[in-house]
Design an enzyme around this catalytic site. Structure first.
Site, PDB file in Angstrom:
ATOM      1  N   LYS A   1      37.875  40.426  61.018  1.00 22.39           N
ATOM      2  CA  LYS A   1      39.176  40.966  61.412  1.00 22.39           C
ATOM      3  C   LYS A   1      39.624  40.440  62.780  1.00 22.39           C
ATOM      4  CE  LYS A   1      41.876  45.186  61.572  1.00 22.39           C
ATOM      5  NZ  LYS A   1      41.888  46.654  61.567  1.00 22.39           N
TER       6      LYS A   1
ATOM      7  N   MET B   1      31.317  39.298  18.593  1.00 25.14           N
ATOM      8  CA  MET B   1      30.325  38.226  18.584  1.00 25.14           C
ATOM      9  C   MET B   1      28.905  38.799  18.613  1.00 25.14           C
ATOM     10  SD  MET B   1      29.930  35.066  18.215  1.00 25.14           S
ATOM     11  CE  MET B   1      31.126  33.854  18.767  1.00 25.14           C
TER      12      MET B   1
ATOM     13  N   PHE C   1      31.238  49.752  58.010  1.00 24.63           N
ATOM     14  CA  PHE C   1      32.012  50.217  56.862  1.00 24.63           C
ATOM     15  C   PHE C   1      32.626  49.027  56.119  1.00 24.63           C
ATOM     16  CE2 PHE C   1      36.164  51.656  55.094  1.00 24.63           C
ATOM     17  CZ  PHE C   1      35.636  52.422  54.061  1.00 24.63           C
ATOM     18  N   GLN C   2      32.453  49.014  54.831  1.00 26.12           N
ATOM     19  CA  GLN C   2      32.940  47.936  53.951  1.00 26.12           C
ATOM     20  C   GLN C   2      32.451  46.561  54.393  1.00 26.12           C
ATOM     21  OE1 GLN C   2      37.235  48.490  53.273  1.00 26.12           O
ATOM     22  NE2 GLN C   2      36.720  49.770  51.508  1.00 26.12           N
TER      23      GLN C   2
ATOM     24  N   GLU D   1      40.472  43.264  42.119  1.00 30.24           N
ATOM     25  CA  GLU D   1      40.269  41.951  42.747  1.00 30.24           C
ATOM     26  C   GLU D   1      39.740  40.899  41.772  1.00 30.24           C
ATOM     27  OE1 GLU D   1      39.231  44.797  44.071  1.00 30.24           O
ATOM     28  OE2 GLU D   1      39.893  44.914  46.165  1.00 30.24           O
TER      29      GLU D   1
END
Lengths: 558, 167
Positions: free
Chosen positions: A160, A470, A110-111, A48
């Site tokens: 949802k 760097m 959940f999630q 993502e």
């Protein structure tokens, strides 16, 4: 009757969205189901974070709002670095996240993650949509907020049940956004502009200090016209590169920590700094009280909070760079040339050119120079973060705004490759390069899967020194060469590319650089170039942290 | 460095308070007190914030607050002619007998009200400016302050002037 998911897709299309970058998951199933039949193009990334960076790269290359989509919880959290990157560089993106159903909100379902809470400090604004009825207007508002004023990321969190609920809904014909708490100022105050012009006419050593705001407001043309009209030299920040062609006689290149000596000397001796679309960042100013200490300061910015934040300003002008520059062009009558000042700058340019050793070794600067020559100002160049980024900023000749895309404020390693994917969808006519280090490329290397899947013709040029370069440079200079956890074992990037069905070449010899770059440019699909460069090359010149910007080290050889 | 009183008019939307307070902590600004409630315009709330900082810091606070989409207007009313009040509820040890009478006397001097009387304690309610409440609290300490609750300051301009949404 329409589901929330349908309203979402229609809403995006009404905003002119054609491509979105995303990754499916549980609570976004209804949205993905709607996408299945839609004419919106969805690019399936492999992580993502890449979706957010790709949306960002799309936005920077096109000037339009980029869109990414992720599921709730881990999906949403993985977007955060990308959103923060866009926030720091004021890039307009809209991030869409799924959320657990409203009945489960706050339940540690959940999630579930409180993504509006998590992204509060890194978004311009965000929404948790609780009613399907509100969704259509929220989308309009989100895009409006993202692309207006000082641009930035906006997140919409969609439970949802909001996506699945069916309602009868028609988008209003004229759905104007009117937010009483948000009315950005575009037009600069006329008397302040007069004052600024007066100051410019009085000045003997004026200098334009130009940043990303000029790119964002598409004001490069106006800037160059005004600079030419008055004969005032221009230095740009990392984010402002491309605002004036690199080979323009008035251009001094980048200022700041890894800026050119002549730009930093000019700032130090200038008596008037005309600052436009900049924010006096610490990587630019070095030690603040010695920065432009002889100069009066004009500061033009669309965000009033940036004016006077770090440095006291003599003439503040709140407004859009383009509009203010147009007003200045219309108002300035007298032409002026600053002969003495220009010749002083010219002598610095002669005396302290940007240089690196020409000894036949495969040096990273050489690779950038060769690419710059081959592309001759065309193409979109994206970078990762670190030495690769600074060498590109120093040695690539940018001629157009939006041809240079890099994570400036947040300095996000792993940004470049996915941002380059996004840039391709914005500018399919242009060759897109990601200039990478072996460290940062490995931070989002999984996107080889995406470019292979869709045959996105991004060319990756890895300046492979087997170091986190760097950090190693700082360890060399300031930590007694104690290379604590900065050495990386060798990786065969060509083999990895091949495993994804992508062609690549390893280059170990200076003489092979040009032909390898040519091959990459001429190849239709994605391509990986693994340049085995000098391992301990440093980025010079350099202003040590906390020093004044005219106290530079390195980069100058008689 | 002196205390500034900011009157902040905001959209009454979920999360608006955390947007405002989050901004203070994120940017390292100190809040001395904060009071929030709905106001005369429906759909809006007014937050009164007292914060300490030098002029440059306060200017940044105001500019950053103004950037929040849900913030309608921010006014620094420190220099304005205004009335400020704070409400405190104080639970004090008060055994029946001499101390209880003394507390009642102190309460009447401060125009505080005794709003609850228990066998061992009384609860005082007092409204006023911060100094007055501080002074009362100091006096009551000798009897033992068991609990102290303060609302934080609220402020309003004197006369016909108002802090309204004109932004």
């Amino acid at each position: 009757m329409k589901t929330g998911a349908k309203i979402l897709i229609e809403g995006l299309q009404r905003e002119g969205v054609e491509t979105i970058f995303g990754y499916p998951g549980g609570v976004v199933l209804p949205i993905y189901d709607e996408l299945y039949n839609s004419s919106l193009r969805h690019i399936l990334v492999r992580h993502e974070q890449a979706a957010a960076h790709a949306a960002d790269g799309f936005a920077r290359a096109s000037g339009r709002v980029g869109v990414c989509l992720a599921t709730s919880g881990p999906g949403a959290c993985n977007l955060v670095t990308g959103i923060a990157t866009a926030y720091m560089d004021s890039v307009p993106i809209v991030a869409l996240t799924g959320q657990v159903p409203t009945s489960l909100l706050g339940n540690d379902a959940f999630q579930e993650s409180d993504i509006t809470g998590i992204t509060l400090p890194v978004t311009k604004h965000n929404y948790l949509v609780k009613r399907t009825e509100d969704l259509g207007h929220v989308i309009r508002e989100a895009f409006y907020i993202s692309r207006t004023g000082r641009q930035g990321p906006v997140l919409i969190d969609l439970p949802k049940d909001v996506s699945t609920k069916e309602i009868s809904y028609e988008f209003p014909e004229n759905d104007e956004v009117n937010l009483r708490g948000y009315q950005p100022t575009y037009k600069g105050h006329s008397r302040q502009i007069d004052k600024a012009i007066e100051m410019i006419m009085e000045a003997e050593r004026p200098l334009f200090y130009i940043g990303g705001g000029v790119i964002a407001s598409n004001a490069s043309e106006e800037l160059v016209r005004l600079a030419e009209m008055l004969g005032i030299p221009v230095t740009t920040t990392l984010m402002g590169l491309g605002a004036i062609p690199c080979d323009h006689p008035l251009n001094l290149g980048m200022l700041g920590m890894h800026g050119t000596r002549f730009a930093n000397y000019a700032v130090t001796e200038s008596d008037l700094l005309i600052s436009i679309g900049v924010r006096f960042d610490d990587r630019v100013t070095g030690k603040l009280d010695t920065f432009a200490s002889q100069a009066r300061i004009i500061h033009v910015d669309i965000d009033p909070a940036e004016i006077g934040k770090n440095k006291r300003v003599d003439v503040p002008i709140v407004g859009d760079s383009k509009s203010v520059l147009q007003d200045m062009l219309a108002k300035i009558q007298k032409k002026k040339t600053y002969q003495q000042w220009q010749s002083r700058i010219h002598s610095w340019k002669e005396k302290y050119p940007m240089k690196y050793p020409q000894d036949g070794m495969l040096r990273p600067q050489f690779v950038i120079e060769q690419l710059s020559e081959l592309l001759d100002g065309e193409g979109v160049i994206v970078s990762e973060v670190g030495q690769n980024q600074m060498w590109t900023a120093q040695y690539f000749c940018f001629r157009h705004p939006r041809s240079w895309i890099t994570s400036g404020g947040l300095g996000t390693m792993g940004y470049g490759f996915p941002a380059a994917m996004g840039a391709h969808f914005a500018r399919p006519d242009q060759v897109v390069f990601d200039i990478a280090g072996d460290g940062s490329f490995q931070m989002n290397i999984q996107e080889l899967g995406t470019v292979s899947h869709y045959q996105i013709p991004v060319k990756v040029a890895i300046l492979n020194n087997r170091f986190l370069g760097m950090v190693r440079q700082w360890q060399e200079l300031f930590y007694d060469r104690r290379y604590s956890y900065t050495e990386l074992p060798p990786v065969d990037f060509v083999k990895i590319a091949n495993a994804y069905g992508i062609d690549g070449i390893r280059v170990e010899d200076c003489g092979d650089v040009r032909s390898a770059l040519k091959t990459a440019i001429e190849t239709d699909g994605p391509f990986v170039l693994d340049f085995r460069v000098e391992r301990e090359e440093n980025v010079f010149p350099m202003v040590p942290a906390g020093a004044a910007i005219n106290e530079m080290i390195g980069g100058y050889t008689e | 460095m002196k205390p500034h009183t900011l009157s902040v008019l905001v959209e009454n939307k979920p999360g608006v308070l955390s947007r405002v307070t989050g901004l203070f902590s994120r940017r390292g600004f100190n809040i001395e007190s904060l009071a929030v409630g709905t106001c005369e315009e429906s759909g809006t709330s007014r937050i009164t914030i007292v914060c300490i900082g030098d002029d440059a810091q306060i200017e940044q606070v105001i500019k950053q607050l103004n950037k929040l989409i849900d913030v309608i207007k921010v006014s620094d009313i420190t220099e304005n002619d205004r009335v400020e009040r704070e409400l405190a509820l104080i639970k004090v040890n008060a055994d029946p007998g001499s101390s209880r009478a003394e507390i009642m006397q102190i309460a009447s001097i401060f125009r505080a009200h005794i709003i609850d009387v228990g066998t061992k304690t009384v609860v005082l309610s007092v409204a006023g400016d911060t100094e007055k409440i501080d002074a009362l609290e100091k006096l009551l300490r000798q009897y033992g302050v068991k609990e102290l609750v303060r609302t934080g300051r609220i402020a309003i301009l004197r006369g016909a002037k108002t802090v309204k949404s004109s932004k």
